[in-house]
Design a protein around this motif. Structure first.
Motif, PDB file in Angstrom:
ATOM      1  N   SER A 157       0.831  -1.206   0.000  1.00  0.00           N
ATOM      2  CA  SER A 157       0.000   0.000   0.000  1.00  0.00           C
ATOM      3  C   SER A 157       0.865   1.255   0.000  1.00  0.00           C
ATOM      4  O   SER A 157       2.020   1.243   0.448  1.00  0.00           O
ATOM      5  CB  SER A 157      -0.917   0.027   1.220  1.00  0.00           C
ATOM      6  OG  SER A 157      -0.181   0.311   2.396  1.00  0.00           O
ATOM      7  N   SER A 158       0.282   2.327  -0.469  1.00  0.00           N
ATOM      8  CA  SER A 158       0.978   3.616  -0.457  1.00  0.00           C
ATOM      9  C   SER A 158       1.262   4.076   0.964  1.00  0.00           C
ATOM     10  O   SER A 158       2.315   4.665   1.239  1.00  0.00           O
ATOM     11  CB  SER A 158       0.134   4.666  -1.185  1.00  0.00           C
ATOM     12  OG  SER A 158      -0.048   4.323  -2.526  1.00  0.00           O
ATOM     13  N   GLN A 159       0.331   3.825   1.870  1.00  0.00           N
ATOM     14  CA  GLN A 159       0.518   4.252   3.253  1.00  0.00           C
ATOM     15  C   GLN A 159       1.721   3.563   3.878  1.00  0.00           C
ATOM     16  O   GLN A 159       2.511   4.197   4.587  1.00  0.00           O
ATOM     17  CB  GLN A 159      -0.745   3.956   4.078  1.00  0.00           C
ATOM     18  CG  GLN A 159      -0.664   4.456   5.521  1.00  0.00           C
ATOM     19  CD  GLN A 159      -0.446   5.948   5.617  1.00  0.00           C
ATOM     20  OE1 GLN A 159      -1.005   6.717   4.838  1.00  0.00           O
ATOM     21  NE2 GLN A 159       0.367   6.371   6.575  1.00  0.00           N
ATOM     22  N   GLN A 160       1.889   2.273   3.608  1.00  0.00           N
ATOM     23  CA  GLN A 160       3.073   1.577   4.117  1.00  0.00           C
ATOM     24  C   GLN A 160       4.353   2.194   3.576  1.00  0.00           C
ATOM     25  O   GLN A 160       5.331   2.376   4.307  1.00  0.00           O
ATOM     26  CB  GLN A 160       3.015   0.101   3.731  1.00  0.00           C
ATOM     27  CG  GLN A 160       2.120  -0.768   4.580  1.00  0.00           C
ATOM     28  CD  GLN A 160       2.161  -2.201   4.092  1.00  0.00           C
ATOM     29  OE1 GLN A 160       1.630  -2.515   3.027  1.00  0.00           O
ATOM     30  NE2 GLN A 160       2.810  -3.058   4.835  1.00  0.00           N
ATOM     31  N   LEU A 162       4.878   5.261   2.617  1.00  0.00           N
ATOM     32  CA  LEU A 162       5.119   6.549   3.263  1.00  0.00           C
ATOM     33  C   LEU A 162       5.659   6.373   4.676  1.00  0.00           C
ATOM     34  O   LEU A 162       6.566   7.106   5.106  1.00  0.00           O
ATOM     35  CB  LEU A 162       3.825   7.364   3.289  1.00  0.00           C
ATOM     36  CG  LEU A 162       3.299   7.845   1.932  1.00  0.00           C
ATOM     37  CD1 LEU A 162       1.935   8.502   2.104  1.00  0.00           C
ATOM     38  CD2 LEU A 162       4.278   8.799   1.272  1.00  0.00           C
ATOM     39  N   GLU A 163       5.114   5.400   5.398  1.00  0.00           N
ATOM     40  CA  GLU A 163       5.573   5.174   6.776  1.00  0.00           C
ATOM     41  C   GLU A 163       7.031   4.710   6.803  1.00  0.00           C
ATOM     42  O   GLU A 163       7.829   5.169   7.631  1.00  0.00           O
ATOM     43  CB  GLU A 163       4.674   4.132   7.446  1.00  0.00           C
ATOM     44  CG  GLU A 163       3.264   4.653   7.732  1.00  0.00           C
ATOM     45  CD  GLU A 163       2.318   3.559   8.196  1.00  0.00           C
ATOM     46  OE1 GLU A 163       2.747   2.387   8.263  1.00  0.00           O
ATOM     47  OE2 GLU A 163       1.147   3.880   8.499  1.00  0.00           O
ATOM     48  N   GLU A 187      -6.464   1.752  -4.942  1.00  0.00           N
ATOM     49  CA  GLU A 187      -6.070   3.094  -4.510  1.00  0.00           C
ATOM     50  C   GLU A 187      -6.319   4.137  -5.605  1.00  0.00           C
ATOM     51  O   GLU A 187      -6.389   3.813  -6.792  1.00  0.00           O
ATOM     52  CB  GLU A 187      -4.602   3.100  -4.094  1.00  0.00           C
ATOM     53  CG  GLU A 187      -4.304   2.223  -2.897  1.00  0.00           C
ATOM     54  CD  GLU A 187      -2.958   2.529  -2.264  1.00  0.00           C
ATOM     55  OE1 GLU A 187      -2.346   3.561  -2.619  1.00  0.00           O
ATOM     56  OE2 GLU A 187      -2.512   1.734  -1.417  1.00  0.00           O
ATOM     57  N   PHE A 192      -2.814  10.361  -5.078  1.00  0.00           N
ATOM     58  CA  PHE A 192      -1.498  10.159  -4.457  1.00  0.00           C
ATOM     59  C   PHE A 192      -0.436  10.973  -5.188  1.00  0.00           C
ATOM     60  O   PHE A 192       0.414  11.621  -4.557  1.00  0.00           O
ATOM     61  CB  PHE A 192      -1.124   8.679  -4.459  1.00  0.00           C
ATOM     62  CG  PHE A 192       0.145   8.385  -3.707  1.00  0.00           C
ATOM     63  CD1 PHE A 192       0.115   8.111  -2.355  1.00  0.00           C
ATOM     64  CD2 PHE A 192       1.385   8.408  -4.349  1.00  0.00           C
ATOM     65  CE1 PHE A 192       1.284   7.854  -1.638  1.00  0.00           C
ATOM     66  CE2 PHE A 192       2.557   8.163  -3.651  1.00  0.00           C
ATOM     67  CZ  PHE A 192       2.504   7.887  -2.288  1.00  0.00           C
ATOM     68  N   HIS A 196       1.873  13.558  -3.209  1.00  0.00           N
ATOM     69  CA  HIS A 196       3.168  13.054  -2.738  1.00  0.00           C
ATOM     70  C   HIS A 196       4.240  12.955  -3.830  1.00  0.00           C
ATOM     71  O   HIS A 196       5.188  12.184  -3.687  1.00  0.00           O
ATOM     72  CB  HIS A 196       2.973  11.671  -2.104  1.00  0.00           C
ATOM     73  CG  HIS A 196       2.065  11.674  -0.919  1.00  0.00           C
ATOM     74  ND1 HIS A 196       2.403  12.268   0.275  1.00  0.00           N
ATOM     75  CD2 HIS A 196       0.814  11.156  -0.744  1.00  0.00           C
ATOM     76  CE1 HIS A 196       1.417  12.115   1.146  1.00  0.00           C
ATOM     77  NE2 HIS A 196       0.450  11.450   0.550  1.00  0.00           N
TER      78      HIS A 196
END
Length: 265
Positions: A157-160, A162-163, A187, A192, A196
């Motif tokens: 995932s994109s969130q992963q 970024l983290e 997504e 995104f 980002h």
């Protein structure tokens, strides 16, 4: 203007490996990328790039058995020594080939009880690889791959992404953003990219569903390419798809995409 690179691992496979470089140049590409180049001597690759006036944008650190259903190298705690050997091999190729970036695939975790340990190992190994390649003046990237096509993939995932990027916080580490994989995960890629883009070092694309060339699926590439052309992104866009017919016929999207980006500018 948008700059497109041809992924020679998926495109122009009608040709022998070393003939694909000239074929890409003839199609109008100024750059290429390769998933795993290690089956060819590095000098042969260097000669093929130089003789055709091509830039090598990207290749991956070896991922062992990942493409055959295995877990790969980068996140498996018991394979850290093998991962370091793979990084050394990549560095030897990179010294001669001078890619823009090198991609580290996180791989799979087939035992969900070990997922946290695998993720910690991946972040440790990603830091290590980033430091090694930074010494060569080369960027490191990592990507999320959809866990529909590749079940068990650790980063999906994109969130992963970024983290992990925030946690490692290295100036030579960036995202490889794959439009196909993130669309496959449901997504909103356009959102995104609009938010980002400054964190993205390399972009790859294929249409979805099917992973064919643009125009064979549901992705609105006119808006995607226009968004990128209007942004501050200066990197390459890697065409990494499976042609639905032959490679040459699949390049019909290229002229329109180039015209779109020129019109935007």
């Amino acid at each position: 203007m948008l700059r497109f690179s041809a992924n020679l691992s998926l495109l122009l496979t009608e040709y022998a490996w070393l003939e694909r470089f000239a074929a890409a140049k003839q199609q109008g590409f100024q750059a290429v990328e390769i998933q795993f180049p290690y089956h060819l001597p590095v000098k042969q690759l260097q000669n093929a790039l130089q003789s055709n006036g091509l830039q090598l944008v990207l290749f991956n650190v070896d991922a062992d058995n990942l493409l055959h259903g295995g877990e790969g190298l980068a996140a498996v705690p018991e394979k850290q020594a093998e991962f370091k050997q793979a990084v050394a091999q990549t560095a030897a190729y990179a010294e001669l080939l001078q890619p823009v970036a090198i991609n580290v695939l996180s791989g799979r975790c087939l035992d969900k009880n070990r997922l946290t340990t695998y993720l910690d190992t991946f972040k440790h190994n990603l830091r290590y690889a980033t430091e090694v390649f930074a010494e060569l003046g080369i960027n490191t990237v990592f990507e999320a791959i959809n866990s529909v096509d590749m079940p068990g993939f650790i980063v999906d995932s994109s969130q992963q992404m970024l983290e992990i990027l925030t946690e490692i916080n290295h100036p030579r580490l960036g995202l490889q953003y794959d439009i196909y994989h993130m669309t496959r995960m449901g997504e909103n890629c356009l959102a995104f990219l609009q938010t980002h883009m400054d964190k993205i070092t390399h972009i790859q694309f294929a249409d979805c569903p099917g992973r064919g060339e643009p125009g064979t699926g549901d992705i609105d590439f006119a808006n995607i390419f226009a968004c990128i052309a209007q942004s501050t992104y200066k990197g390459w866009l890697g065409a990494e798809y499976n042609p639905t017919t032959d490679s040459h016929s699949s390049f019909n999207w290229l002229a329109a995409a180039t015209q779109t980006s020129a019109a935007v500018l």
